[in-house]
Enzyme design. Sequence first.
Site, PDB file in Angstrom:
ATOM      1  N   GLY A 340       0.828  -1.200   0.000  1.00 35.61           N
ATOM      2  CA  GLY A 340       0.000   0.000   0.000  1.00 35.61           C
ATOM      3  C   GLY A 340       0.868   1.259   0.000  1.00 35.61           C
ATOM      4  CB  SER A 341       0.128   4.697   1.082  1.00 36.02           C
ATOM      5  OG  SER A 341      -0.925   4.869   0.147  1.00 36.02           O
ATOM      6  CB  THR A 342       4.027   1.401   3.914  1.00 37.61           C
ATOM      7  OG1 THR A 342       3.812   0.158   3.221  1.00 37.61           O
ATOM      8  CG2 THR A 342       2.970   1.553   5.000  1.00 37.61           C
TER       9      THR A 342
END
Length: 695
Positions: A340-342
């Site tokens: 994801g956005s990590t």
Amino acid sequence: MIFFRKRLVFKSTKPAAPPVSVQRDFVLRLLVAFCCICVMFCILAARFYYLQVIKHKDYTVQATTNRISLIPTPPIRGEIVDVNGVVLARNYPAYSLEIIPNQIEDKNIDDLIERLKPYVTLEEKDLKQFKRFRAEARAYEKIPLKIKLAADEASRLAAILYQFKGVEINARTFREYPYGKSTAHFLGYIGRISDKDQKNLAEQNRSSFYRGTTHIGKSGLEEFYEEQLHGIPGFQEVEKNAAGEVIRVLRTVPAQTGQTLRLTMDIRVQQEAERLMANRRGALIALDPQTGGVLAYVSNPSFDPNLFINGIDSDTWKSLNENWQRPLINRVTQGLYPPGSTFKPFMAMALLESGKITQHSIVPAPGAWSIPGSKHQFRDSVRSGHGAVNLSRAIQVSSDTFFYRLGYELGIQKTRPYLAEFGLGEQTGIDLPHEYRGVLPSPEWKEKRFAKLPEKRRRWLPAEMVPISIGQGYNAYTPLQMAHATAILANNGVVYRPHLVQELLNHEKQIITTINPNPERQLKMSQSNFNYVKRAMQSVLHGGTATAIGSGLQYTMGGKTGTAQVVQIAQGKTYNAAQLSIRNRDHAWFIAFAPVDKPKIAVAVILENAGWGVTAAPVARHLSDFYLLKLSQAEPVALNKSSQSENPLLVQNTQKQSKRNSVQAAFIAAQEQKTPVQAASIPHTASVPSMKVAP
């Protein structure tokens, strides 16, 4: 005259002498027979010479062996302790009731067991376990009927044991994991040696080290450090009579105890991490960016490793193996998830280092974006978008369309080398077996992965870079890889290999072997870019997606939330968790490090199917608070005390344990005084095929 003639006639009737040829044949036969006899005697003499002279030493050894035997003495397995010496895997002695099948008088084991029941409590699980052991053992081997006898049972049986031929009470050393589920996934467990284990030992020429040993490391540190933990067996040289009875002990060589593993973690931090992850599916891994040492390691749900030591029963195994939450899967090293956005901070480093943008570039970040010439819209998590933003702001608010556009324009071939520098898609080399590699996609990877599909389906499409840019698509990494990448970023590109073991303590030789603390490599990236991305991650907790955990911080922290899709949402549809089954809901991610300038902890947390990434953020915040603030003020931890009883064997073991703890304390004190020690590097583990954990 007449009489004389008659005598002449009478003499003339005698038989004639045999012909010369007949005499010759007879002599020849005698000579042949004589030669045969001579040859046979020569062969017999040669054989006597071979046996009595040439093979004299060999047969002397065999004759001695018939009289002298070696009885192996298995070593005591090394313990595993935390950084303060708290025992996480220990040994304790107990009495075991065992049967030798070929020594039973009537060979009827069932009748023997019935005769034993009045003296010892035998439960159904004991009988099932005995049947399983019996099926695996040879007739002359000792088979445990009840592994741990109570003190009163042992004393009661000892008085009448002479009545039961083929039954023995033996003192055995048993393994125990005092913290159970808390340490199961990284400590692993030991189990009885199987045929497969014996084959592997034979291939490694280590079978002789396991004479008399019944257990071997099966997973975790117990498997990875099996050679160090196992120790070296000893033996007794005994003299026997013709009946096989021992007359006397000629020589004794004591076994050498296995080495003690001292870990990098404090069990208090591990327990706090477990408390924070209680009743949640997912994983948490915390590293020290300055050394690579593991500070906390949680994979939920977990299991009790003590169940596996002497063979798990079929019902319990079935309940664990068929559980949809998969407690046996080590999610930290074997769970593969889209990040994801990590993923965006690492994508940001790729954009900066490649020169695609600068720290001052402003890029549009609308609510949706489309590839030029395409009508398909890639939507942002915020429908209205974020206007025009720079890279720092894009990380702070987690703009998807910002990274969609730039990732697509940069392309996978230029992006991938920078991402690989952070260890994504590669094994970290942690000292645990069976670590998965993860997937950092590339055209070559896709060609190989989909080799059985038509050529058109195997070809890399530029559009596939769009979801990859925000940590979706083919991306799949373990929580350990994400924590490792975070530690590298926090440490300005200095790479340390993650490791659980800090030291190996050899009590026999009084030697400390330390895991090599030196960095593996240094990323050749701009320090200015490192500082820029780290400050952007710090702003995530102050006005960004993780603002909820940023207030009240007594230290600086950088972080990034991530929401990883499990199922794709159709074009024009809106994500609604209530309409999806639990297993199809989004995963919640959070990565963090603190303090920002001199990081002491890097954390990666994933909560399966928990929704928005901010859900995982409080776990990392509270663990960092505990480690950086509370732990320094906490009182020192006392060593575990083994429970004692009236059993003299247990008391004796406790005395030995106290002696070993004093030796261990001396080792630690010596280290603090900078005593020279040996150093060892962590060996790389073998490549293991990837497998995703079911959500």
